[in-house]
Design an enzyme around this catalytic site. Structure first.
Site, PDB file in Angstrom:
ATOM      1  N   HIS A   1       0.824  -1.226   0.000  1.00 14.17           N
ATOM      2  CA  HIS A   1       0.000   0.000   0.000  1.00 14.17           C
ATOM      3  C   HIS A   1       0.853   1.269   0.000  1.00 14.17           C
ATOM      4  O   HIS A   1       0.469   2.291   0.557  1.00 14.17           O
ATOM      5  CB  HIS A   1      -0.966   0.012   1.190  1.00 14.17           C
ATOM      6  CG  HIS A   1      -1.921  -1.133   1.209  1.00 14.17           C
ATOM      7  ND1 HIS A   1      -3.058  -1.155   0.422  1.00 14.17           N
ATOM      8  CD2 HIS A   1      -1.918  -2.299   1.899  1.00 14.17           C
ATOM      9  CE1 HIS A   1      -3.697  -2.296   0.641  1.00 14.17           C
ATOM     10  NE2 HIS A   1      -3.031  -3.010   1.517  1.00 14.17           N
TER      11      HIS A   1
ATOM     12  N   ASN B   1     -10.260  -3.259   1.704  1.00 14.84           N
ATOM     13  CA  ASN B   1      -9.876  -3.219   0.289  1.00 14.84           C
ATOM     14  C   ASN B   1     -11.103  -2.981  -0.571  1.00 14.84           C
ATOM     15  O   ASN B   1     -12.238  -2.957  -0.072  1.00 14.84           O
ATOM     16  CB  ASN B   1      -9.216  -4.540  -0.131  1.00 14.84           C
ATOM     17  CG  ASN B   1      -7.835  -4.736   0.455  1.00 14.84           C
ATOM     18  OD1 ASN B   1      -7.127  -3.774   0.740  1.00 14.84           O
ATOM     19  ND2 ASN B   1      -7.443  -5.979   0.643  1.00 14.84           N
TER      20      ASN B   1
ATOM     21  N   HIS C   1      -4.698   0.749  11.754  1.00 12.84           N
ATOM     22  CA  HIS C   1      -4.502  -0.494  12.503  1.00 12.84           C
ATOM     23  C   HIS C   1      -5.883  -1.100  12.795  1.00 12.84           C
ATOM     24  O   HIS C   1      -6.729  -0.449  13.403  1.00 12.84           O
ATOM     25  CB  HIS C   1      -3.790  -0.180  13.821  1.00 12.84           C
ATOM     26  CG  HIS C   1      -3.423  -1.385  14.636  1.00 12.84           C
ATOM     27  ND1 HIS C   1      -3.727  -2.669  14.272  1.00 12.84           N
ATOM     28  CD2 HIS C   1      -2.765  -1.486  15.817  1.00 12.84           C
ATOM     29  CE1 HIS C   1      -3.281  -3.508  15.187  1.00 12.84           C
ATOM     30  NE2 HIS C   1      -2.689  -2.811  16.133  1.00 12.84           N
TER      31      HIS C   1
END
Length: 710
Positions: free
Chosen positions: A78, A151, A342
């Site tokens: 990413h 995603n 996170h």
């Protein structure tokens, strides 16, 4: 003394032999960095086959720690990202399922920061690589930070975090020559895929048009994993998170993607920035697929398996709120680059499931931020700061910004009045779901994870004809870049277990035969059973043939909002024709760009000056959704190769074209066939019909006819 020298010589020889063999993998056992032979490199240590991963798994932690620290300071995955600020607004309270404040109070406007990204490429790679796109949302809630890190594809390639470094190593540029960049079309990736059949579902999505989105504003987002929602009474429900774009789901075709990568590798980043800057704020609706705790084993797939989705026919997506991105970052590095996500950043009312990939991510993300941002104080960087007050006994460390006062930095204490003190659950204190665990420590996977082919079959069955055609071409293109026939054969064998027709077409295209059975290296392949035992469907809880929402066709909103339309013209353009179309297109929410042979301004037939946006040196069809050529075109334009190429390429990419008046002479000068009926090639039409042609989507039937050169 001689014996000592002899022993030293032997030791040095052994060390020399070891150094020589460090990079040699032939006939060597897999070990940890301490030389310990590894018995199972496929599964993390869990409390039972479907239980949570255990902190004592030193093999998992060593492997992921090393992986997390392989790049400094660029993200390992990413790396290529774009971001924006916005707000989330709730439609109706979800208190029945969760006590999370931002999902209960409809009066709140929760600030968010979103980062979109490709996965495989470096920071300098193209936006239009065929790849998964990251879709990470940071909610700045009153109860703390909640990160929904997902995603644009609802499933992942692997089932256990133990395999994540292997998967990424395989798709990254090959380490001997650092090629190819931002591409999966090479030996190591498909070697891994061929040996790990669980990858086939996600790979099918990436090989579909979902792998080359038209815009970041026009793609779905998914939380991927199954999470838990917890209400005030402590009742738990399983949940999958969805983001549904208000503009619909759209892609480019492969030829466009390759050309955009050369013409404008910042295409997605520019599109997002410019639309927010112009006030065309992108919007997504948040959807929840909620499964009651008692229905955990109701379906023919395992809710904890990240390579599986829940078909919407079984559990509809409940739309609960809207996210609007309305502000660009002030500084790319300070915000988009330094933002730290996170999945372990939670708020009360949301909790984890025992998904073994999610469990590994809970360790990996913190470890990665320590390496990438250089300090455990990454939470003090402005883009990462909680809007809720932060009080704890953590002190010091590199780049500490908070100036803590007082002498107590421990708990419990009396010198500081006991502060900060623990919060009761009723006061908003977080408590993990009280799940009973009664299991053996084990490295294994539940048998319910073993079906790797039913869901990719469902996905392929659900695609439209042109989507399936594009996917076949993508598989064939990628496998054509593989140099080893045994890898191609293994992949095509797996494809044949999903869809024999798709497999045959791919195999024919790359010139191989599909083997009836493939040889797998001993102790290497994962889940390579020819006939895996499927978790059997129960009653009506199995979608047998297709799922409508898996096709992009189901997500076409039927409008042209924010689409960029090219208007090709020159001096003496018919102003009535020009203005009529431009006015209607802009009223419908489109943006018009004027294309002319030279930059500056042109004059219409009534003397009005018109500003030129693109000239023949800079123009490219791939940056437009459709092209309009008004009446009054000049001979210079009719004869110009750029104008001819512009229309040829627009036609080739199946986009709408409108031609007015004497501009028909330009059409005759192109290679566009005039004898074929084409719903998106409009001559002497009305603005309304042109809008309708653009909104209805591309005319993919053009791909079935001889290709127009462009």
């Amino acid at each position: 003394m001689k014996d000592q020298k002899k022993d030293d010589k032997n030791v040095n020889k052994k060390l020399s032999d070891l150094e020589k063999n460090i990079s040699v993998s032939d006939n060597q056992f897999l070990t940890t960095n301490q030389g310990l032979k590894i018995n199972d490199n496929n599964n993390s240590l869990k409390a039972g086959e479907r239980g949570p991963s255990l902190l004592e798994d030193f093999i998992l932690r060593e492997k992921i720690t090393h992986f997390d620290h392989e790049r400094i300071p660029e993200r390992i995955v990413h790396a290529r990202g774009s971001g924006a600020h916005g707000i989330f607004e709730l439609y109706e309270s979800q208190s029945e399922f969760t006590k999370a404040g931002f999902l209960n109070d409809t009066s709140r406007k929760t600030p968010v920061f979103v980062r979109f990204s490709t996965v495989a490429g470096s920071k300098g790679s193209t936006d239009l690589a065929r790849d998964v796109r990251g879709f990470a949302v940071k909610f700045y809630t009153d109860e703390g930070i909640f990160d929904l890190v997902g995603n644009n594809i609802p499933v992942f390639a692997i089932q256990d975090a133990m395999k994540f470094p292997d998967f990424i190593h395989s798709v990254k540029p090959e380490p001997d020559h650092e090629m190819p960049q931002a591409a999966s079309a090479h030996d190591t990736f498909w070697d891994f895929v061929s040996l790990v059949p669980e990858t086939m579902h996600m790979v099918s999505w990436v090989m579909s048009d979902r792998g080359i989105p038209k815009s970041l504003r026009m793609m779905e987002g998914f939380g991927i994993h199954t999470f838990r929602l917890i209400n005030e009474k402590g009742k738990s429900s399983f949940v999958k998170f969805h983001w549904k774009p208000k503009l619909g789901v759209h892609s480019v075709c492969w030829d466009e993607a390759t050309k955009i990568s050369g013409k404008d590798p910042d295409f997605h980043r520019r599109d997002l920035w410019e639309n927010i800057d112009q006030g065309n704020f992108p919007e997504w609706e948040l959807g929840l697929q909620i499964v009651p705790e008692e229905d955990e084993f109701k379906y023919d797939f395992d809710l904890l398996d990240p390579t599986k989705l829940i078909p919407e026919e079984l559990v509809p997506v409940k739309i609960v709120g809207k996210m609007t991105l309305n502000r660009n970052p002030e500084n790319f590095f300070a915000e988009t680059e330094q933002v730290a996500f996170h999945p372990g950043h939670l708020v009360p009312g949301i909790d984890f499931s025992n998904d073994p990939l999610l469990q590994g991510r809970l360790f990996s993300y913190t470890d990665t931020q320590l390496s990438r941002l250089g300090s455990p104080n990454f939470h003090e960087i402005p883009i990462n700061r909680s809007v809720a007050p932060v009080h704890n006994n953590q002190r010091d460390a590199h780049m500490r910004m908070t100036v803590n006062k007082g002498k107590t930095a421990y708990h419990p204490n009396s010198l500081g009045g006991g502060c900060p003190y623990q919060a009761m659950i009723a006061e908003g204190g977080f408590a993990s779901f009280n799940e009973r665990i009664d299991a053996q420590k084990i490295r294994n996977r539940s048998e319910s994870f073993s079906d790797h082919f039913s869901q990719p079959k469902l996905f392929m069955n659900s695609l439209s004809e042109h989507e399936k055609r594009h996917m076949i071409n993508a598989f064939a293109f990628e496998l054509s870049k593989v140099n080893y026939d045994h890898i191609k054969e293994r992949v095509c064998h797996h494809l044949s277990m999903i869809d024999k027709d798709v497999a045959k077409k791919v195999a024919d295209e790359i010139g191989i035969k599909i083997p009836g059975k493939v040889e797998m290296p001993i102790n290497q392949a994962i889940g390579a059973d020819e006939n895996p035992k499927n978790h059997q469907p129960k009653d009506a809880n199995f979608v047998k043939e297709k799922s409508e929402k898996l096709s992009m066709e189901a997500h076409n909103k039927g409008d042209i909002k924010t689409r960029v339309i090219g208007i090709l013209c020159d001096n003496n353009v018919d102003e009535d024709s020009f203005n009529q179309f431009k006015k209607v297109l802009e009223k419908e929410g489109a943006s018009c760009k004027i294309i002319a042979p030279k930059g500056g301004k042109i004059k219409g037939n009534k003397g009005t000056e018109i500003k030129v946006d693109e000239n023949f040196l800079t123009v490219t069809s791939v940056c437009f959704e459709a092209v309009f050529v008004p009446n009054g075109i000049s001979n210079e334009v009719v004869k110009h190769e750029v104008a001819k190429h512009l229309l040829n390429e627009t036609f080739k990419h199946c986009k709408a074209i409108a031609i007015e008046g004497n501009a028909k002479t330009l059409l005759k000068n192109t290679d566009i066939p005039a004898d074929k009926a084409d719903k998106a090639l409009l001559v002497d039409t009305t603005p309304k019909d042109f809008v309708k042609a653009i909104a209805s989507g591309r005319n993919w039937d053009r791909e079935l006819h001889p290709v127009v050169p462009a």
